[in-house]
Design a protein around this motif. Structure first.
Motif, PDB file in Angstrom:
ATOM      1  N   UNK A  10      33.932  36.682  41.192  1.00 21.23           N
ATOM      2  CA  UNK A  10      35.246  37.325  41.124  1.00 21.23           C
ATOM      3  C   UNK A  10      35.171  38.587  40.275  1.00 21.23           C
ATOM      4  N   UNK A  11      35.920  39.612  40.677  1.00 27.52           N
ATOM      5  CA  UNK A  11      35.994  40.849  39.900  1.00 27.52           C
ATOM      6  C   UNK A  11      37.448  41.286  39.782  1.00 27.52           C
ATOM      7  N   UNK A  12      37.768  41.900  38.672  1.00 27.04           N
ATOM      8  CA  UNK A  12      39.138  42.361  38.444  1.00 27.04           C
ATOM      9  C   UNK A  12      39.480  43.587  39.288  1.00 27.04           C
ATOM     10  N   UNK A  13      38.531  44.505  39.445  1.00 27.08           N
ATOM     11  CA  UNK A  13      38.767  45.747  40.182  1.00 27.08           C
ATOM     12  C   UNK A  13      37.541  46.019  41.052  1.00 27.08           C
ATOM     13  N   UNK A  14      37.662  45.757  42.347  1.00 26.41           N
ATOM     14  CA  UNK A  14      36.525  45.876  43.258  1.00 26.41           C
ATOM     15  C   UNK A  14      35.963  47.296  43.281  1.00 26.41           C
ATOM     16  N   UNK A  15      36.818  48.288  43.306  1.00 31.36           N
ATOM     17  CA  UNK A  15      36.361  49.683  43.353  1.00 31.36           C
ATOM     18  C   UNK A  15      35.527  50.026  42.113  1.00 31.36           C
ATOM     19  N   UNK A  16      36.025  49.644  40.933  1.00 31.60           N
ATOM     20  CA  UNK A  16      35.282  49.924  39.695  1.00 31.60           C
ATOM     21  C   UNK A  16      33.960  49.158  39.655  1.00 31.60           C
ATOM     22  N   UNK A  17      33.972  47.920  40.157  1.00 29.13           N
ATOM     23  CA  UNK A  17      32.737  47.135  40.183  1.00 29.13           C
ATOM     24  C   UNK A  17      31.710  47.774  41.107  1.00 29.13           C
TER      25      UNK A  17
END
Length: 137
Positions: A10-17
């Motif tokens: 899981x990631x909080x912000x897909x674009x930033x990841x």
């Protein structure tokens, strides 16, 4: 028999990841190239996939709470490096991209490694191993 293997995070912000891992030099599977719902991070020559999902999507199919990476470690993801210098370079890239170092470089003679956390606190371990120097049993 299984044909593919992938991990899901899981990631909080897909674009930033995606930006974080691109800065580290990783590539993404073209299957999800234009997706806002998933990204397939390709790891190594065997093309293991680490799927990155927004937390809400991840939670919808796991039917479970997401681990708080500030309180505990749910998984340690490890990959190899070509040299000690590459280990150091990866740490430098991770910090510049917004990650943090949780394990300073450590040399055991035959193995040199260190650890960093990504933007969501997932722990990554990067290792250089010189098998010719590995202690014999």
């Amino acid at each position: 028999m299984t044909k593919e293997f992938w991990l899901n995070l899981p990631v909080k912000d897909l674009k930033k990841s995606k930006e974080f891992f691109t800065t580290l030099g990783f590539s993404f599977h073209p299957r999800h190239h234009n997706s806002d719902d998933a990204a397939g991070l390709v790891i190594g020559n065997s093309n293991v996939i680490v799927m990155l999902f927004p937390e809400s999507t991840f939670k919808s199919f796991t039917k479970n709470d997401i681990a708080d990476t500030k309180q505990g470690t749910e998984v340690l993801l490890s990959f190899d490096a070509e040299s000690k210098e590459e280990v150091d370079e990866m740490l430098e890239k991770a910090v510049k991209a917004g990650g943090t170092i949780y394990g300073e470089p450590h040399d055991q003679g035959w193995m040199y490694g260190a650890g960093f956390t990504d933007l969501d606190g997932h722990r990554w371990n990067v290792l250089y191993m010189d098998m010719s120097k590995m202690p014999k049993e």
